[in-house]
Design a protein around this motif. Structure first.
Motif, short mmCIF file in Angstrom:
data_model
loop_
_atom_site.label_atom_id
_atom_site.label_comp_id
_atom_site.label_asym_id
_atom_site.label_seq_id
_atom_site.Cartn_x
_atom_site.Cartn_y
_atom_site.Cartn_z
N THR A 266 0.82 -1.21 0.00
CA THR A 266 0.00 0.00 0.00
C THR A 266 0.86 1.25 0.00
O THR A 266 1.71 1.44 0.87
N VAL A 267 0.65 2.11 -0.99
CA VAL A 267 1.33 3.41 -1.04
C VAL A 267 0.54 4.39 -0.20
O VAL A 267 -0.67 4.52 -0.34
N VAL A 268 1.23 5.06 0.70
CA VAL A 268 0.58 6.06 1.55
C VAL A 268 1.19 7.42 1.23
O VAL A 268 2.40 7.62 1.37
N GLY B 208 -1.44 10.90 8.62
CA GLY B 208 -2.24 10.11 7.70
C GLY B 208 -1.61 9.96 6.33
O GLY B 208 -2.07 9.15 5.52
N GLN B 209 -0.56 10.74 6.06
CA GLN B 209 0.09 10.69 4.75
C GLN B 209 1.50 10.12 4.82
O GLN B 209 2.24 10.16 3.84
N SER B 210 1.86 9.58 5.97
CA SER B 210 3.18 9.01 6.16
C SER B 210 3.09 7.49 6.27
O SER B 210 2.23 6.95 6.98
N GLY C 11 3.61 1.14 10.11
CA GLY C 11 4.49 0.30 10.91
C GLY C 11 5.42 -0.55 10.07
O GLY C 11 6.16 -1.39 10.58
N LEU C 12 5.39 -0.33 8.74
CA LEU C 12 6.22 -1.09 7.81
C LEU C 12 7.44 -0.30 7.34
O LEU C 12 8.35 -0.86 6.73
N LEU C 13 7.44 0.99 7.60
CA LEU C 13 8.55 1.85 7.21
C LEU C 13 9.47 2.04 8.42
O LEU C 13 9.02 2.45 9.49
N ASN D 259 -3.27 9.13 -1.21
CA ASN D 259 -3.72 7.85 -0.63
C ASN D 259 -3.50 7.85 0.88
O ASN D 259 -2.67 7.10 1.39
N PRO D 260 -4.24 8.70 1.61
CA PRO D 260 -4.02 8.81 3.06
C PRO D 260 -4.66 7.67 3.84
O PRO D 260 -5.58 7.00 3.36
N LEU D 261 -4.15 7.47 5.05
CA LEU D 261 -4.73 6.50 5.98
C LEU D 261 -5.72 7.21 6.89
O LEU D 261 -5.61 8.42 7.14
N ASP D 262 -6.69 6.46 7.40
CA ASP D 262 -7.64 7.04 8.35
C ASP D 262 -6.91 7.47 9.62
O ASP D 262 -5.89 6.86 10.00
#
Length: 269
Positions: free
Chosen positions: A87-89, A179-181, A186-188, A93-96
């Motif tokens: 998943t590209v964030v 939300g954009q990082s 937790g994978l970066l 493509n932000p996260l909640d």
């Protein structure tokens, strides 16, 4: 001489009885009879042919199965792990805000559980190699990331002649909004290269453990982020190998997989 058997007839009878007895023994013991007539010879040839055909089919199946494991070329084979791994964030493509992955702790840092074992193995390997890698940053929550962004923005505004809008554009190249990082996944992982040789070790060994350099210097136009040699993203070993082989960053690899998937769907329909 009537009513009796001649010596010749008796011998024939005994021989016939012996043969019937032998046939019963052969039938019970499963002993294969000699191929002594055309019918038996024909059956034997058919049986051997069936066995050979089965062996050939089994051999071909084994080779194909082996090739599937060693050559993951299709999107279906490559994307067998968690969808979040690819998943590209970013701003598009932000996260909640309330998104929190399943987290585990490594050396005091929280990381996505999908990356736990590979990261532990990578750190262990670096230590055994005498170039001990250390984690600098791992999981960062939405609120923590937004706080970090605002802090960096205020520093730039106060220390330069940038307007707030220009300063924000500059900060976003290194520090995204909450939300954009991808730190929120937790994978970066941001690594500390204070140990001599640790940077070279990571560059050489990262793919083996499923990590890729997230923001390479030659991909800034695609990632829209400043290059970083310390930020590595866990994507799974098969994905990491494919990305290195194709020379792709995460954004390019995602596009490639989507195109391949669309083409496969068209062929099936």
């Amino acid at each position: 001489m009537s009513g009796g058997f001649t010596p010749f007839d008796k011998n024939s009878y005994k021989e016939s009885k012996r043969r019937r007895k032998q046939a019963l023994i052969e039938e019970r013991t499963g002993r294969i009879l000699p191929v002594s007539n055309p019918r038996r010879r024909y059956i034997a040839i058919i049986s051997v042919g069936v066995i050979l055909a089965a062996a050939i089919v089994f051999g071909i199946f084994s080779i194909l199965k082996s090739n599937q494991k060693s050559n993951p070329e299709t999107p279906e084979q490559i994307q067998t792990e968690s969808e979040m791994l690819l998943t590209v964030v970013d701003s598009a493509n932000p996260l909640d805000k309330d998104y929190v992955p399943d987290l585990e702790t490594v050396n005091g840092f929280r990381v996505n559980s999908d990356a736990l074992k590979p990261l532990e193995n990578l750190l262990k390997a670096s230590k055994e190699n005498g170039t001990e890698l250390k984690i600098k940053t791992a999981y960062v929550s939405y609120d923590e990331q937004e706080e970090k962004f605002q802090s960096e923005l205020q520093k730039l505004v106060k220390s330069s002649k940038y307007t707030t809008v220009r300063a924000e554009a500059e900060v976003l190249k290194n520090t995204p909004h909450g939300g954009q990082s991808e730190l929120q996944t937790g994978l970066l992982i941001e690594f500390d290269f204070s140990a001599e040789g640790s940077r070279a070790f990571l560059e050489r060994s990262c793919v083996e453990y499923g990590f890729i350099q997230r923001y390479p210097e030659n991909k800034t136009e695609v990632t829209r982020m400043n290059p970083s040699d310390s930020l590595y993203r866990y994507v799974g070993s098969e994905n990491a190998k494919a990305m290195r082989s194709y020379g792709m960053c995460l954004e390019e690899y995602n596009s490639y997989l989507q195109k391949q998937k669309s083409q496969n769907n068209l062929k099936k329909s």
